[in-house]
Design a protein around this motif. Structure first.
Motif, PDB file in Angstrom:
ATOM      1  N   ILE A  15       1.014  -1.201   0.308  1.00  0.00           N
ATOM      2  CA  ILE A  15      -0.234  -0.285  -0.446  1.00  0.00           C
ATOM      3  C   ILE A  15       0.934   1.376   0.169  1.00  0.00           C
ATOM      4  O   ILE A  15       0.822   2.067   0.627  1.00  0.00           O
ATOM      5  CB  ILE A  15      -1.133  -0.295   1.403  1.00  0.00           C
ATOM      6  N   GLY A  16       1.492   1.009  -0.955  1.00  0.00           N
ATOM      7  CA  GLY A  16       2.686   2.360  -1.353  1.00  0.00           C
ATOM      8  C   GLY A  16       1.678   3.616  -2.264  1.00  0.00           C
ATOM      9  O   GLY A  16       0.447   3.904  -2.012  1.00  0.00           O
ATOM     10  N   LEU A  17       2.537   4.070  -3.093  1.00  0.00           N
ATOM     11  CA  LEU A  17       2.305   4.940  -3.729  1.00  0.00           C
ATOM     12  C   LEU A  17       1.143   4.998  -4.522  1.00  0.00           C
ATOM     13  O   LEU A  17      -0.163   5.075  -4.359  1.00  0.00           O
ATOM     14  CB  LEU A  17       3.210   5.697  -5.024  1.00  0.00           C
ATOM     15  N   ILE A  18       1.442   3.582  -5.118  1.00  0.00           N
ATOM     16  CA  ILE A  18       0.544   2.936  -5.988  1.00  0.00           C
ATOM     17  C   ILE A  18      -0.592   2.208  -5.394  1.00  0.00           C
ATOM     18  O   ILE A  18      -2.219   2.666  -5.965  1.00  0.00           O
ATOM     19  CB  ILE A  18       1.056   2.124  -7.561  1.00  0.00           C
ATOM     20  N   ARG A  40       4.129  -6.457   4.435  1.00  0.00           N
ATOM     21  CA  ARG A  40       5.088  -6.323   5.141  1.00  0.00           C
ATOM     22  C   ARG A  40       5.350  -5.677   6.758  1.00  0.00           C
ATOM     23  O   ARG A  40       5.243  -6.498   7.424  1.00  0.00           O
ATOM     24  CB  ARG A  40       6.513  -5.790   4.582  1.00  0.00           C
ATOM     25  N   ARG A  41       5.627  -4.505   7.060  1.00  0.00           N
ATOM     26  CA  ARG A  41       5.939  -3.700   8.538  1.00  0.00           C
ATOM     27  C   ARG A  41       4.322  -3.571   9.168  1.00  0.00           C
ATOM     28  O   ARG A  41       3.840  -3.158   7.917  1.00  0.00           O
ATOM     29  CB  ARG A  41       7.119  -2.572   7.452  1.00  0.00           C
ATOM     30  N   THR A  44       3.911   0.601   8.401  1.00  0.00           N
ATOM     31  CA  THR A  44       2.861   0.922   7.666  1.00  0.00           C
ATOM     32  C   THR A  44       1.543   0.339   7.373  1.00  0.00           C
ATOM     33  O   THR A  44       0.482   0.696   7.005  1.00  0.00           O
ATOM     34  CB  THR A  44       3.829  -0.172   5.971  1.00  0.00           C
ATOM     35  N   THR A  75       3.411  -4.727  -4.758  1.00  0.00           N
ATOM     36  CA  THR A  75       5.022  -4.111  -3.988  1.00  0.00           C
ATOM     37  C   THR A  75       5.832  -4.238  -4.709  1.00  0.00           C
ATOM     38  O   THR A  75       5.359  -4.715  -6.225  1.00  0.00           O
ATOM     39  CB  THR A  75       5.014  -5.706  -3.148  1.00  0.00           C
ATOM     40  N   SER A 102       6.349  -2.644 -13.126  1.00  0.00           N
ATOM     41  CA  SER A 102       6.842  -1.703 -13.682  1.00  0.00           C
ATOM     42  C   SER A 102       7.236  -3.176 -14.988  1.00  0.00           C
ATOM     43  O   SER A 102       7.916  -2.209 -16.481  1.00  0.00           O
ATOM     44  CB  SER A 102       7.517  -0.540 -14.090  1.00  0.00           C
ATOM     45  N   PRO A 126       0.100   0.423 -14.655  1.00  0.00           N
ATOM     46  CA  PRO A 126       0.035   2.217 -14.702  1.00  0.00           C
ATOM     47  C   PRO A 126       0.825   2.713 -15.032  1.00  0.00           C
ATOM     48  O   PRO A 126       1.730   2.784 -14.645  1.00  0.00           O
ATOM     49  CB  PRO A 126      -1.227   2.819 -13.337  1.00  0.00           C
ATOM     50  N   ALA A 128       2.359   5.878 -14.579  1.00  0.00           N
ATOM     51  CA  ALA A 128       2.058   6.901 -13.659  1.00  0.00           C
ATOM     52  C   ALA A 128       3.048   7.217 -12.472  1.00  0.00           C
ATOM     53  O   ALA A 128       2.610   5.477 -11.894  1.00  0.00           O
ATOM     54  CB  ALA A 128       0.284   7.283 -14.030  1.00  0.00           C
ATOM     55  N   GLY A 134       5.816   5.209  -0.400  1.00  0.00           N
ATOM     56  CA  GLY A 134       4.576   4.931   1.072  1.00  0.00           C
ATOM     57  C   GLY A 134       3.042   5.135   0.863  1.00  0.00           C
ATOM     58  O   GLY A 134       3.042   5.967   0.235  1.00  0.00           O
ATOM     59  N   ASP A 315       6.986   5.899 -14.511  1.00  0.00           N
ATOM     60  CA  ASP A 315       7.185   4.611 -14.415  1.00  0.00           C
ATOM     61  C   ASP A 315       6.595   3.122 -14.940  1.00  0.00           C
ATOM     62  O   ASP A 315       7.353   2.469 -14.322  1.00  0.00           O
ATOM     63  CB  ASP A 315       7.807   4.549 -12.740  1.00  0.00           C
TER      64      ASP A 315
HETATM   65  P1  NAP Z   1       6.144   2.107  -2.553  1.00  0.00           P
HETATM   66  O1  NAP Z   1       5.797   3.099  -2.410  1.00  0.00           O
HETATM   67  O2  NAP Z   1       7.472   1.407  -1.766  1.00  0.00           O
HETATM   68  O3  NAP Z   1       5.264   0.695  -1.452  1.00  0.00           O
HETATM   69  C1  NAP Z   1       6.378  -0.345  -1.470  1.00  0.00           C
HETATM   70  C2  NAP Z   1       4.818  -1.272  -0.960  1.00  0.00           C
HETATM   71  O4  NAP Z   1       4.841  -2.467  -1.007  1.00  0.00           O
HETATM   72  C3  NAP Z   1       4.732  -1.172   0.608  1.00  0.00           C
HETATM   73  O5  NAP Z   1       3.451  -1.026   0.926  1.00  0.00           O
HETATM   74  C4  NAP Z   1       5.670  -2.051   1.502  1.00  0.00           C
HETATM   75  O6  NAP Z   1       5.122  -2.094   2.744  1.00  0.00           O
HETATM   76  C5  NAP Z   1       4.787  -2.689   0.650  1.00  0.00           C
HETATM   77  N1  NAP Z   1       6.093  -4.405   0.888  1.00  0.00           N
HETATM   78  C6  NAP Z   1       7.443  -3.665   0.155  1.00  0.00           C
HETATM   79  N2  NAP Z   1       8.446  -5.115  -0.367  1.00  0.00           N
HETATM   80  C7  NAP Z   1       7.454  -6.195   0.007  1.00  0.00           C
HETATM   81  C8  NAP Z   1       8.258  -7.099   0.086  1.00  0.00           C
HETATM   82  N3  NAP Z   1       9.171  -8.034   0.228  1.00  0.00           N
HETATM   83  N4  NAP Z   1       6.557  -8.391   0.995  1.00  0.00           N
HETATM   84  C9  NAP Z   1       5.947  -7.543   1.237  1.00  0.00           C
HETATM   85  N5  NAP Z   1       5.346  -6.487   0.658  1.00  0.00           N
HETATM   86  C10 NAP Z   1       6.847  -5.063   0.701  1.00  0.00           C
HETATM   87  O7  NAP Z   1       6.248   1.347  -3.948  1.00  0.00           O
HETATM   88  P2  NAP Z   1       5.415   1.736  -5.244  1.00  0.00           P
HETATM   89  O8  NAP Z   1       5.695   3.107  -5.454  1.00  0.00           O
HETATM   90  O9  NAP Z   1       3.551   2.257  -4.843  1.00  0.00           O
HETATM   91  O10 NAP Z   1       5.324   0.522  -6.210  1.00  0.00           O
HETATM   92  C11 NAP Z   1       4.881  -0.904  -6.301  1.00  0.00           C
HETATM   93  C12 NAP Z   1       4.732  -1.163  -7.468  1.00  0.00           C
HETATM   94  O11 NAP Z   1       4.469  -0.786  -8.472  1.00  0.00           O
HETATM   95  C13 NAP Z   1       5.790  -1.531  -7.825  1.00  0.00           C
HETATM   96  O12 NAP Z   1       6.434  -2.983  -8.907  1.00  0.00           O
HETATM   97  C14 NAP Z   1       6.884  -0.391  -9.235  1.00  0.00           C
HETATM   98  O13 NAP Z   1       6.965  -1.206  -9.871  1.00  0.00           O
HETATM   99  C15 NAP Z   1       5.054  -0.322  -9.546  1.00  0.00           C
HETATM  100  N6  NAP Z   1       4.851   1.057 -10.040  1.00  0.00           N
HETATM  101  C16 NAP Z   1       5.558   2.416  -9.184  1.00  0.00           C
HETATM  102  C17 NAP Z   1       5.152   3.556 -10.181  1.00  0.00           C
HETATM  103  C18 NAP Z   1       6.118   5.087  -9.589  1.00  0.00           C
HETATM  104  O14 NAP Z   1       5.779   5.810  -9.899  1.00  0.00           O
HETATM  105  N7  NAP Z   1       6.243   4.290  -8.190  1.00  0.00           N
HETATM  106  C19 NAP Z   1       4.716   3.513 -10.942  1.00  0.00           C
HETATM  107  C20 NAP Z   1       4.248   2.699 -11.650  1.00  0.00           C
HETATM  108  C21 NAP Z   1       4.653   1.421 -11.193  1.00  0.00           C
HETATM  109  P3  NAP Z   1       5.806  -2.087   3.847  1.00  0.00           P
HETATM  110  O15 NAP Z   1       6.282  -0.712   4.515  1.00  0.00           O
HETATM  111  O16 NAP Z   1       4.971  -2.792   4.463  1.00  0.00           O
HETATM  112  O17 NAP Z   1       7.270  -2.701   3.614  1.00  0.00           O
END
Ligand code: NAP
Length: 315
Positions: A15-18, A40-41, A44, A75, A102, A126, A128, A134, A315
């Motif tokens: 449950i990060g940005l996306i 995971r944590r 969060t 994730t 991505s 997506p 975007a 986070g 991304d």
């Molecule tokens: P993010 O904000 O860093 O959030 C990641 C989430 O995944 C957090 O809730 C984290 O939980 C959880 N996580 C991390 N490691 C984990 C593990 N080993 N097992 C279980 N949960 C885990 O990431 P995001 O930017 O949303 O990106 C997520 C996905 O979207 C990625 O695959 C990325 O390639 C894709 N994406 C990202 C963007 C972008 O601009 N950011 C754009 C398009 C696609 P904890 O905090 O508990 O570790």
């Protein structure tokens, strides 16, 4: 925009940005009867609950996917294999599993190989993002007017693909269905190479002497600024992107190297015609991007330090 629930129970793993942006969309438009979140944590998860991003939260992804109609993996891609293995026994008959990673081809290897036959896998991406991470980083307009690319395997269940497409349409995204390998080649040039270049340039500036470094920050508006924003993107995510899209990235990097060598030669030889011709060609590409409404967002005004929600990290 509002609508009837598209799904009964939706589980977000991560449950990060996306993930949080999707949760905001589902909350705003009541697209899910119930939203379950797994992280995971513990911190969060606590934050996701505080932000009202879910109806129920758990640290156990297996428990989270029980009776879910839709499971969305949000994730970093490096976690897919372990998550797929863990959740597989708990997925219900006819459930849909999608993701937002991505890079798309490896999804079939890491996640897909664990998804049982009675479950539909519809990978998605997506195009975007921002450089923020986070659960606090999400906002419901993130996907508006941006592409989401779906890469189901040949012969995938069409009804499942249509339901995932509908979710993204409700998020006001434009949706395209594409072969996973083709997606990875396209993104290698449009997103992964530019990020690698930004990481390199900002890294080079960091290695400069102290005085020069200060000047670089002071005068960053002259082009460097946007590179600092891109190079502030999440290190875990980008490590995983380069590791999983290795072949396509190395291929475009080879071409880039050749073109750079040619431009270097033109500069060394004082070949103004060659430089002018090249810059004229690239200017036309810029016009194409603007005409396709892929740069409608306000220009980032970040100074040297990245600010919140500059919505143009594709991304
Ligand atoms: P993010 O904000 O860093 O959030 C990641 C989430 O995944 C957090 O809730 C984290 O939980 C959880 N996580 C991390 N490691 C984990 C593990 N080993 N097992 C279980 N949960 C885990 O990431 P995001 O930017 O949303 O990106 C997520 C996905 O979207 C990625 O695959 C990325 O390639 C894709 N994406 C990202 C963007 C972008 O601009 N950011 C754009 C398009 C696609 P904890 O905090 O508990 O570790």
């Amino acid at each position: 925009m509002s609508g009837a629930p598209l799904f009964g129970r939706v589980t977000l793993i991560g449950i990060g940005l996306i993930g949080s942006s999707l949760a905001h969309v589902m909350r705003r438009d009541s697209l899910a009867g119930e939203i379950v979140v797994s992280t995971r944590r513990e911190d969060t998860l606590k934050r996701a609950i505080e932000l009202n991003l879910c109806d129920r939260g758990t640290l156990d992804a297996g428990d989270a996917v029980r009776n879910a109609d839709l499971v969305i993996i949000c994730t970093p891609m490096g976690a897919y294999e372990a998550i797929g293995k863990h959740i597989a026994p708990f997925l219900k008959d006819g459930a849909i599993v999608t993701d937002v990673g991505s890079v798309k081809l490896p999804v079939f290897e890491t996640l897909g190989k664990h998804v049982p036959d009675h479950v539909h896998l519809v990978p998605g991406h997506p195009v975007a993002g921002t450089e923020h991470s986070g659960p606090d980083a999400g906002f419901p307009e993130l996907f508006k007017g941006r592409w989401t690319i779906l890469t189901p395997a040949e012969g995938a269940d069409q009804a499942a693909v249509d339901r995932v497409r509908e979710l993204w349409l409700r998020a006001e995204a434009m949706v395209e269905v594409m072969d996973a390998a083709h997606h990875d080649q396209v993104l290698a040039i449009t997103s992964h190479l530019p990020h690698l270049i930004a990481y390199t340039i900002v890294g080079t500036a960091t290695d400069l002497g102290e005085d020069l470094q200060q000047e670089v920050i002071k005068f960053s508006a002259s082009g460097f600024r946007d590179f600092t924003r891109i190079a502030a993107s999440d290190p875990t995510m980008w490590r995983d992107i380069f590791l999983t899209n290795k072949d396509a990235v190395l291929e475009v990097l080879g071409r880039f190297d050749e073109d750079l060598t040619e431009l270097k030669r033109a500069i060394r030889r004082g070949d103004g015609d060659r430089l002018f011709e090249h810059f004229t060609r690239t200017r036309a590409i810029r016009r194409g991007v603007v005409d396709a409404h892929q740069d409608d967002m306000p220009a980032p005004d970040l100074g040297a330090i990245p600010g919140p929600y500059s919505q143009d990290n594709d991304d």
